[in-house]
Motif scaffolding. Sequence first.
Motif, mmCIF file in Angstrom:
data_model
loop_
_atom_site.group_PDB
_atom_site.id
_atom_site.type_symbol
_atom_site.label_atom_id
_atom_site.label_comp_id
_atom_site.label_asym_id
_atom_site.label_seq_id
_atom_site.Cartn_x
_atom_site.Cartn_y
_atom_site.Cartn_z
ATOM 1 N N UNK A 136 22.369 8.652 58.307
ATOM 2 C CA UNK A 136 22.051 7.959 57.058
ATOM 3 C C UNK A 136 22.441 8.830 55.876
ATOM 4 N N UNK A 137 22.781 8.181 54.781
ATOM 5 C CA UNK A 137 22.988 8.877 53.517
ATOM 6 C C UNK A 137 21.707 8.708 52.704
ATOM 7 N N UNK A 138 20.967 9.792 52.562
ATOM 8 C CA UNK A 138 19.738 9.723 51.792
ATOM 9 C C UNK A 138 20.004 9.948 50.314
ATOM 10 N N UNK A 139 19.108 9.470 49.486
ATOM 11 C CA UNK A 139 19.189 9.708 48.044
ATOM 12 C C UNK A 139 18.153 10.780 47.693
ATOM 13 N N UNK A 140 18.636 11.986 47.397
ATOM 14 C CA UNK A 140 17.740 13.103 47.103
ATOM 15 C C UNK A 140 17.092 12.981 45.729
ATOM 16 N N UNK A 171 23.599 17.749 46.715
ATOM 17 C CA UNK A 171 22.489 17.661 45.763
ATOM 18 C C UNK A 171 21.962 16.242 45.558
ATOM 19 N N UNK A 172 22.788 15.237 45.813
ATOM 20 C CA UNK A 172 22.337 13.862 45.625
ATOM 21 C C UNK A 172 22.323 13.060 46.926
ATOM 22 N N UNK A 173 23.395 13.178 47.741
ATOM 23 C CA UNK A 173 23.546 12.317 48.910
ATOM 24 C C UNK A 173 23.718 13.113 50.211
ATOM 25 N N UNK A 174 22.701 13.793 50.656
ATOM 26 C CA UNK A 174 22.822 14.495 51.942
ATOM 27 C C UNK A 174 23.007 13.483 53.073
ATOM 28 N N UNK A 175 23.766 13.896 54.077
ATOM 29 C CA UNK A 175 23.894 13.064 55.281
ATOM 30 C C UNK A 175 22.922 13.600 56.320
ATOM 31 N N UNK A 176 22.123 12.709 56.877
ATOM 32 C CA UNK A 176 21.067 13.093 57.805
ATOM 33 C C UNK A 176 21.303 12.430 59.155
#
Length: 219
Positions: A136-140, A171-176
Amino acid sequence: MSRRLVSLTLDTLEDLPRPCRRCVYWELDPVAADRACAAGDPGLEKEAWVSQTLLEWGSCGKLVYVDGMPAGFVMYAPPAYLPRSMAFPTSPVSADAALLTTAHIVTAFAGGGLGRMLVQGVARDLTKRGIKAIEAFGDAKFGESGDGGGECLAPADFFLSVGFKTVRQHPRYPRLRLELRTALSWKSDVEYALEKLLGSMSPESLLRPVRPATRSTVG
């Protein structure tokens, strides 16, 4: 309080929150998404995408109901079905993973473990198809103003709270990423603990409380 997990279909699609029902952020590339919104009914594009994905790939979402009320949902698919996935600075998604795009829990039901229940439902479904992980691409910076996807993205903290690990920092869109065997172990761990507890108790002690003065042992 009853909880029920169901797969996304064209019928249950109507139980998504209205903004999510009409959102095509993930399903179309940015140009096509803008065009669909300008045309006035992106909901039709959403329905067409769900229909095509169900026919070609299978289940692409889960909904959870609490006492018959829609309480949350998640959506997922292979990256090839999600043009927007290539626009993220931390793309591409790993070859052995499906992409979990959107996760939403109705505020009134937040904090009750529904997010983990949904993710586990996805894990069971994908494991049957031979897929090894969810990414998933999270929104940090979820909720902050800026160029984010708004409600179309889920907070990075949500994914971390349900067992995902960061595989590519940003900083904004880490991949998890969540290994499916990890998610599937949640239920077995709980069932084992419950079985151990119940197995150590006599039938009588399950049916009525033990009086403090009673010397009969439990176990």
